[in-house]
Scaffold this motif. Structure first.
Motif, PDB file in Angstrom:
ATOM      1  N   ASP A   9      -4.953   6.420  -2.635  1.00 21.81           N
ATOM      2  CA  ASP A   9      -4.455   5.153  -2.280  1.00 21.81           C
ATOM      3  C   ASP A   9      -3.916   4.771  -3.406  1.00 21.81           C
ATOM      4  O   ASP A   9      -4.792   4.611  -4.417  1.00 21.81           O
ATOM      5  N   PRO A  67      -2.958  12.770   0.152  1.00 15.54           N
ATOM      6  CA  PRO A  67      -3.055  11.930   1.513  1.00 15.54           C
ATOM      7  C   PRO A  67      -4.271  11.171   1.152  1.00 15.54           C
ATOM      8  O   PRO A  67      -4.517   9.888   1.988  1.00 15.54           O
ATOM      9  N   LYS A 122       1.108   5.601  -0.038  1.00 16.12           N
ATOM     10  CA  LYS A 122       0.372   7.010   0.353  1.00 16.12           C
ATOM     11  C   LYS A 122       1.314   8.142  -0.184  1.00 16.12           C
ATOM     12  O   LYS A 122       2.576   8.057   0.020  1.00 16.12           O
ATOM     13  N   GLN A 178       0.804  -1.235   0.178  1.00 20.91           N
ATOM     14  CA  GLN A 178      -0.211  -0.094   0.138  1.00 20.91           C
ATOM     15  C   GLN A 178       0.934   1.172  -0.114  1.00 20.91           C
ATOM     16  O   GLN A 178       1.729   1.232   0.805  1.00 20.91           O
TER      17      GLN A 178
END
Length: 354
Positions: free
Chosen positions: A233, A230, A225, A223
């Protein structure tokens, strides 16, 4: 003379005082050592009871996005730039013409190469005819054939240069910088013309330590960021894991990220990689400070009978934050000494501090 004698006496007296102090200190230290050796003095230590606990291997690390491809495009032919078809920021595709170089000299070289090839072909035909009648040797005929091949290669090279007069993009990407203008002269030694970058995919470059890299493999999903976006995803894939640590004993890792979100990430921006792992079975861990010297020593002190320190050899596993996995050498429920080991030997009397 009297002053000298007095000074000497003062030095002797002072020296005697220092010697007396040192002698007294030595006696006191010897007395303390004797008491400890006799078991009459207990060393204050801190302890921890060992129990199994689940561990959390999840971690995150910050890094910088780099372009999937980055190319400083250099000239291969000499000539004057006659046209430029792109500007900085232009999106280009592989094979697209970026600029054109004056091909007058290059065309002349091609025409000369074509003429030389035709002459070589005619010479070969004459030598072949003469060879049948004995007018030339086999070696002379072979040299004529070789001359044809060399002339054909020179023509191919000249034709390639004519084609290269049209400067074409070798990758899909964006023109990040343009270093030439119409009228500028470029040389065959490699004048810098364009900087091309491909940001359709990005590489997030991060560094992880040895305990973290042991849980990773190429192809793992991560994952991602972006610090600038922010709320978005992103998902990345590990494409590179260094086989050797850098000077700081960390391992460089590259994570490929598809730049197809509603916001385009720029190369050079900061990002965070979030590594998540399945729930782990409970394991025995002890505080990192329990080890004598360092974790690599594999030695700890175990508390026996509530007041005795026993040196124990163990096998350490993964370092997980401030704790260290113990693979062998300890049982759940035992008590280890976590501080004060510098004053201990095997069998020392201790007084645990509550």
């Amino acid at each position: 003379m009297k002053r000298i004698i007095i000074a000497v006496l003062i030095i002797i007296v002072a020296g005697g005082g220092i010697a007396l102090v040192l002698s007294n200190n030595k006696k006191k230290n010897a007395a303390k050592t004797a008491i400890v050796a006799a078991g009459g003095g207990a060393v204050s230590v801190r302890t921890a009871t060992i129990k199994k606990a689940p561990i959390d291997l999840d971690f995150s690390v910050n890094g910088t996005f780099a372009p999937n491809q980055e190319l400083n495009f250099l000239s291969e032919n000499a000539g004057r730039v006659t046209k430029i078809f792109v500007e900085e920021g232009s999106r280009v595709s592989k094979g697209q013409i970026l600029a054109r170089i004056d091909a007058e000299i290059i065309n002349t070289d091609k025409e000369t190469a074509e003429a030389n090839l035709q002459n070589a072909i005619r010479d070969e035909a004459r030598y072949a005819s003469s060879f049948k009648t004995g007018g030339v040797t086999q070696q002379q005929l072979d040299q004529a054939k070789l001359a044809v091949e060399n002339a054909r290669l020179r023509l191919q090279s000249a034709t390639r240069k004519v084609s290269d007069a049209n400067i074409k993009s070798p990758i899909n990407g964006i023109v990040n910088k343009k270093y030439i203008e119409v009228g500028a002269f470029v040389n065959a030694q490699g004048t810098q013309m364009f900087e091309l970058v491909d940001v359709s995919k990005l590489k997030l470059k991060v560094n992880v330590n040895e305990s973290q890299v042991a849980s990773l493999k190429i192809g793992d999903k991560v994952q991602i960021k972006s610090n600038v976006f922010p709320a978005d995803d992103y998902t990345g894939t590990i494409t590179f894991i260094a086989a050797k640590a850098d000077n700081s004993l960390n391992f460089p890792i590259e994570i490929q990220v598809e730049n197809n979100g509603k916001h385009d990430i720029k190369a050079g921006m900061y990002g965070t990689a979030i590594f998540k792992f399945p729930k782990q079975a409970p394991i025995l861990t002890i505080p990192r400070g329990s080890f004598v010297g360092s974790v690599s020593s594999n030695q700890i002190f175990v508390l026996e009978n509530g007041n005795t320190a026993r040196l124990r050899k163990v096998i350490a596993g993964r370092i997980i934050g401030d704790n260290v996995e113990v693979i062998q050498g300890l049982q759940e429920g035992e008590t280890v000494i976590t501080s004060g080991q510098i004053n201990l030997v095997d069998g020392s009397a201790v007084a645990p501090v509550k």
